[in-house]
Every structure is written in C-alpha cells, then in structure tokens.
Design an enzyme around this catalytic site. Structure first.
Site, PDB file in Angstrom:
ATOM      1  N   LYS A 145     -14.321   1.671  14.682  1.00 37.95           N
ATOM      2  CA  LYS A 145     -13.060   0.921  14.879  1.00 37.95           C
ATOM      3  C   LYS A 145     -12.577   1.036  16.323  1.00 37.95           C
ATOM      4  O   LYS A 145     -12.068   0.078  16.899  1.00 37.95           O
ATOM      5  CB  LYS A 145     -11.969   1.466  13.953  1.00 37.95           C
ATOM      6  CG  LYS A 145     -12.066   0.898  12.560  1.00 37.95           C
ATOM      7  CD  LYS A 145     -11.062   1.497  11.603  1.00 37.95           C
ATOM      8  CE  LYS A 145     -11.546   1.220  10.184  1.00 37.95           C
ATOM      9  NZ  LYS A 145     -10.762   1.890   9.163  1.00 37.95           N
ATOM     10  N   LYS A 201       8.549 -17.555  -9.699  1.00 37.92           N
ATOM     11  CA  LYS A 201       7.888 -16.423 -10.346  1.00 37.92           C
ATOM     12  C   LYS A 201       6.740 -16.928 -11.232  1.00 37.92           C
ATOM     13  O   LYS A 201       6.945 -17.857 -12.032  1.00 37.92           O
ATOM     14  CB  LYS A 201       8.919 -15.660 -11.191  1.00 37.92           C
ATOM     15  CG  LYS A 201       8.343 -14.434 -11.825  1.00 37.92           C
ATOM     16  CD  LYS A 201       9.384 -13.725 -12.673  1.00 37.92           C
ATOM     17  CE  LYS A 201       8.706 -12.634 -13.479  1.00 37.92           C
ATOM     18  NZ  LYS A 201       9.527 -12.151 -14.572  1.00 37.92           N
ATOM     19  N   ASN A 208       0.849  -1.197   0.000  1.00 34.52           N
ATOM     20  CA  ASN A 208       0.000   0.000   0.000  1.00 34.52           C
ATOM     21  C   ASN A 208       0.879   1.240   0.000  1.00 34.52           C
ATOM     22  O   ASN A 208       2.105   1.147   0.037  1.00 34.52           O
ATOM     23  CB  ASN A 208      -0.977  -0.033   1.176  1.00 34.52           C
ATOM     24  CG  ASN A 208      -0.263  -0.069   2.504  1.00 34.52           C
ATOM     25  OD1 ASN A 208       0.433   0.858   2.877  1.00 34.52           O
ATOM     26  ND2 ASN A 208      -0.409  -1.175   3.221  1.00 34.52           N
ATOM     27  N   ASP A 265      -5.038  -6.013   4.871  1.00 36.57           N
ATOM     28  CA  ASP A 265      -6.185  -6.752   5.416  1.00 36.57           C
ATOM     29  C   ASP A 265      -6.301  -8.147   4.798  1.00 36.57           C
ATOM     30  O   ASP A 265      -6.887  -9.035   5.385  1.00 36.57           O
ATOM     31  CB  ASP A 265      -7.487  -5.981   5.148  1.00 36.57           C
ATOM     32  CG  ASP A 265      -7.568  -4.723   6.000  1.00 36.57           C
ATOM     33  OD1 ASP A 265      -7.008  -4.738   7.106  1.00 36.57           O
ATOM     34  OD2 ASP A 265      -8.176  -3.730   5.544  1.00 36.57           O
ATOM     35  N   LYS A 321     -12.237  -2.362  18.398  1.00 31.54           N
ATOM     36  CA  LYS A 321     -10.879  -2.814  18.728  1.00 31.54           C
ATOM     37  C   LYS A 321     -10.498  -2.473  20.172  1.00 31.54           C
ATOM     38  O   LYS A 321      -9.349  -2.652  20.578  1.00 31.54           O
ATOM     39  CB  LYS A 321      -9.880  -2.214  17.731  1.00 31.54           C
ATOM     40  CG  LYS A 321     -10.208  -2.605  16.283  1.00 31.54           C
ATOM     41  CD  LYS A 321      -9.103  -2.306  15.306  1.00 31.54           C
ATOM     42  CE  LYS A 321      -9.589  -2.554  13.876  1.00 31.54           C
ATOM     43  NZ  LYS A 321      -8.485  -2.653  12.914  1.00 31.54           N
TER      44      LYS A 321
HETATM   45  N1  CTP Z   1      -4.741  -2.876  11.913  1.00 31.44           N
HETATM   46  C1  CTP Z   1      -4.094  -3.976  12.422  1.00 31.44           C
HETATM   47  N2  CTP Z   1      -4.137  -5.158  11.761  1.00 31.44           N
HETATM   48  C2  CTP Z   1      -4.818  -5.298  10.608  1.00 31.44           C
HETATM   49  C3  CTP Z   1      -5.479  -4.174  10.068  1.00 31.44           C
HETATM   50  C4  CTP Z   1      -5.430  -2.981  10.741  1.00 31.44           C
HETATM   51  O1  CTP Z   1      -3.472  -3.865  13.489  1.00 31.44           O
HETATM   52  N3  CTP Z   1      -4.822  -6.448   9.977  1.00 31.44           N
HETATM   53  C5  CTP Z   1      -4.697  -1.595  12.651  1.00 31.44           C
HETATM   54  C6  CTP Z   1      -3.996  -0.464  11.931  1.00 31.44           C
HETATM   55  O2  CTP Z   1      -2.625  -0.436  12.297  1.00 31.44           O
HETATM   56  C7  CTP Z   1      -4.742   0.773  12.425  1.00 31.44           C
HETATM   57  C8  CTP Z   1      -6.139   0.257  12.704  1.00 31.44           C
HETATM   58  O3  CTP Z   1      -6.019  -1.164  12.842  1.00 31.44           O
HETATM   59  O4  CTP Z   1      -4.226   1.294  13.627  1.00 31.44           O
HETATM   60  C9  CTP Z   1      -7.143   0.590  11.664  1.00 31.44           C
HETATM   61  O5  CTP Z   1      -6.718   0.133  10.408  1.00 31.44           O
HETATM   62  P1  CTP Z   1      -7.644   0.247   9.139  1.00 31.44           P
HETATM   63  O6  CTP Z   1      -6.980  -0.420   7.970  1.00 31.44           O
HETATM   64  O7  CTP Z   1      -8.092   1.661   8.992  1.00 31.44           O
HETATM   65  O8  CTP Z   1      -8.905  -0.570   9.637  1.00 31.44           O
HETATM   66  P2  CTP Z   1      -9.435  -1.998   9.353  1.00 31.44           P
HETATM   67  O9  CTP Z   1      -9.824  -2.609  10.637  1.00 31.44           O
HETATM   68  O10 CTP Z   1      -8.460  -2.779   8.512  1.00 31.44           O
HETATM   69  O11 CTP Z   1     -10.753  -1.691   8.530  1.00 31.44           O
HETATM   70  P3  CTP Z   1     -10.958  -1.239   6.977  1.00 31.44           P
HETATM   71  O12 CTP Z   1      -9.714  -1.648   6.232  1.00 31.44           O
HETATM   72  O13 CTP Z   1     -12.170  -2.005   6.581  1.00 31.44           O
HETATM   73  O14 CTP Z   1     -11.189   0.238   7.004  1.00 31.44           O
END
Ligand code: CTP
Length: 399
Positions: free
Chosen positions: A335, A287, A208, A277, A339
């Site tokens: 969130k 490859k 990303n 995610d 969390k």
């Molecule tokens: N985070 C994490 N582990 C994951 C995904 C996210 O620890 N697998 C943490 C990120 O470091 C951040 C927070 O969760 O502090 C929110 O991340 P974000 O990507 O915005 O949220 P998601 O829960 O992944 O939801 P979405 O992608 O659907 O917005």
C-alpha cells in the site's frame, strides 16, 4: 526560550514572591517577559519589583495609563508565545474556567491564542475542593496545561498538596512544555479519522467498526505540539480536540471533497480514517421494504482518496494506515508503494488491544527505505506521539 515573548500572570497568593524568581530565570533563559498582576497580587509584591526584574512595564490595571508602549490587553495577548500564571489562585482558575473576564489578567487570558500554563497554589482544602478540581479538569479538557502543586507544609500550617513548586522546577516544566508545544509551529496538518458511512436508503448504511480514536489522538497531540490541525472526521461520538478545526463528513465522496479542498495548503496528511472501499450503486430514496427471502445489493468502488493524494503530492508528507487481518507487513508495504506514501502505520486488528474501539494500539511503523519499527501495546495517545516524532524527523529530513 530565547527570543520568545512570555507573559507571566501573577495572582494574589502568598507564593506570589516566588514569581519574582520565575521571571528572573525566564529573563536569564533569554525570554522577553511581560508581567500582568491582579490587584490582590500587588498586595503581596509590588509592581515595581516585577518591573525591575522583567525590564518591562507591569500591567496591574485595565484603566491605568500606559506610558512606554502600546499594551492594552489585546496587544499582550497577541504578543505572547506562552502564557503562564504563577501562582494561580482558586479565584483565577474559577474565572478562566467559567469565562469571566473582569480584570487585565483574565481579559488577556481570554484574548490570547498562546498556550497557557497554570501553576495552582493555595491551601490544601481549597485545592482539594471538588469545585476547584472540577474547574481544573474542565481547563485540562480545554487544552490548558496545569502544573501540579507540590505537597508539604503550607504557609497556613496545613500539610498537603497546594504548595507552589520551586522556581527552578517551574522553569524546567515550562521549557519542556514549550519545546513540545512548538515542535510543529507553523505547520498545517490534515488528519482524517473514523469510518465512513455509505447510505443504502434513508435508514440504512454500510459502515465499519472504526471508532476514530487513533485519528483523534493524532489530531489532538499534533495541535498540542503547535500544529494547525484540520480534522476531517466520519461520524463518531468523540468530541473535537482542543485547538483543532473539525469538518464532519459522512461518505467517502464527502471525505474526498473535503480532503482535496485542504490538500494544496497542508504540510502533512495523516489518513487514519477507515474509508469504505465500496458503496451501494443505487441509493434508494425511500426505505427498502422487506420482500423476498434474499436481497442483492450491487456495490461500486469508492474513490481511493489516499491514492489520489499520492498522485498529486508536492510538498506534503503523506502518512497512511493499514488495518490488516493477515500478511500485515507485505500488505502494508504494498500500500505504501502503490499510494506513494512517506510512511505507513500498520496494525493487525485481530490482536487483542489493537482492534477497533480499543484505547490502545499495537502498530508497526514502516518507511519506504525498508525500515520497520515495531511498537508494543501502548495507549493511542502514546502511539500518536511516536508517529508524530517520526513525522517531525521526516519534515526536518533527519530520517
Ligand atoms: N483509503 C482512502 N480511500 C479509500 C480507501 C482507503 O484514502 N477509498 C486510505 C485509508 O485512509 C488508509 C489507507 O488508504 O490510510 C489504507 O486503507 P485500507 O482500507 O487498509 O487499504 P485499501 O487500499 O482500501 O486496501 P484493502 O481494503 O484491500 O486492504
């Protein structure tokens, strides 16, 4: 300053006499002051003067016998809560910047873990010499604090920068520096930063746009403010901030493992990393060769590290980030609740000046009670300072 051990290094410049008043003011502020002089400094002011004012023996040689107490350079290096060099000549600046330790002052500086403040004072041309400026820049980058000299007519008759500030100004500077530097002393921080990479095959990955700048700014400012900081970082070109211990990881799974290992022993977690995610279900060992018109990649969920931390939470303050493109506040709030966080920092990454790789950010800081502080566009290190002030308030239960 009360009850703190301050080591004052005095080097050989005409401004050395002002160090006497600095020592006197530090004593009056309640500090225990120990003076180390270079040989050149003792040509300007006698060690006896500093001994009388500080009330402690003065160290001016590596080889002289110490009478009253154990004071080899390691003892003073360990004792110091703060180290300040007044005045700092081009010579000591050059020595420290280049790792030279050939007298009591330079060896003690080398051995200390205390924050170090330098107050350069010298002839303007020397001060402006690119070699001196490069050394100062190098030291700043390594976490040394430099108090800029005043401008004016110097002892040598030249008008320009290089004059040691007045003792009252030096004391004020030290007090502010000390307070900032000890805000989080004794606290352990775990900060995650940058994006993870989930391999597809030995050549490709899913990644990303996160640069890591926000997380690195938090790690850097927390360390400046006295915290012990462990930074778990995804791949980035950023260098490790001074005083921070960094572990590089690549995937969400590696980040999870590194974070969980540190989690029981930390007071604060700031999860600024952009964790993938989803990851490819199969990682190809060779490859993948180009074949049909379309290609399908099956992805599976990665562990939500922050959610897991929320479930395991004991003493830790847990801070998350929410990078959103829509419904910023409701998504971030959801969130924070899901969390089990103590704070969430939300930013709309579509805004100019708030997105990935920018040096600035525009964030909203949300707390579980419903409070929401909206910050204007600010440099990321300023945003880090504000977030850390809020964390301090949470730690001291003042919000
Ligand atoms: N985070 C994490 N582990 C994951 C995904 C996210 O620890 N697998 C943490 C990120 O470091 C951040 C927070 O969760 O502090 C929110 O991340 P974000 O990507 O915005 O949220 P998601 O829960 O992944 O939801 P979405 O992608 O659907 O917005």
């Amino acid at each position: 300053m009360k009850g703190k051990h301050i080591v004052v290094g005095v080097t050989g410049g005409i401004a050395a006499y002002k160090a006497v008043e600095v020592v006197s003011r530090l004593k009056k502020a309640g500090a225990s002051v120990h003076v180390i002089m270079t040989e050149a400094a003792s040509r300007f002011v006698t060690p006896l003067t500093f001994q009388e004012i500080s009330g402690n023996p003065v160290v001016d040689s590596m080889w002289s016998e110490v009478k009253q107490w154990q004071i080899e350079h390691i003892a003073l290096a360990n004792l110091a809560d703060l180290f300040v060099i007044v005045p700092a000549t081009a010579n000591i600046i050059g020595k420290i910047a280049n790792g030279i330790a050939d007298d009591m002052l330079s060896t003690t500086v080398m051995a200390t873990r205390a924050p170090i403040v330098l107050t350069p004072a010298m002839n303007s041309a020397m001060y402006l010499n690119p070699v001196v400026q490069k050394n100062l820049e190098k030291l700043r980058g390594l976490g040394y604090c430099i108090m800029d000299p005043d401008s004016g007519v110097l002892a040598c008759g030249v008008d320009g920068p290089g004059r040691l500030p007045e003792p009252a100004a030096i004391l004020q500077f030290l007090q502010t520096f000390f307070q900032q530097n000890t805000l989080f002393s004794g606290k352990r921080f775990l900060v995650t930063a940058a994006g993870t990479r989930e391999p597809i095959d030995p050549v490709r990955y899913i990644g990303n746009r996160s640069s890591g700048k926000m997380g690195y700014a938090i790690a850097s400012v927390a360390a400046e403010q006295g915290a012990e900081v462990i930074l778990i970082s995804g791949p980035t070109g950023l260098s490790c901030p001074p005083g921070v211990t960094r572990h590089m990881v690549e995937t969400a799974a590696e980040m999870r493992e590194a974070v969980l290992a540190e989690y029981p022993n930390v007071d604060v977690v700031v999860k600024a990393a952009a964790v993938a995610d989803y990851r490819p279900r199969i990682v190809h060992s060779q490859k993948i060769k180009k074949s049909g018109e379309n290609m399908e990649l099956v992805l599976e969920k990665t562990p939500d590290i922050l959610w897991e931390l929320g479930q395991l939470k004991k003493q830790q303050i847990l801070v998350g980030f929410a990078a959103e493109t829509q419904e910023l506040l409701s998504n971030a709030n959801e969130k924070m609740v899901r969390k089990n966080l103590d704070m969430i920092v939300a930013n709309d990454v579509t805004l100019p000046g708030a997105g990935f790789n920018a040096d600035t950010n525009i964030v909203k800081i949300l707390l579980p009670g419903g409070s929401c502080e909206e910050l204007p566009q600010l440099p990321k290190n300023k945003v880090a300072e504000i977030i850390l002030n809020k964390i301090h308030a949470l730690l001291t239960k003042s919000i």
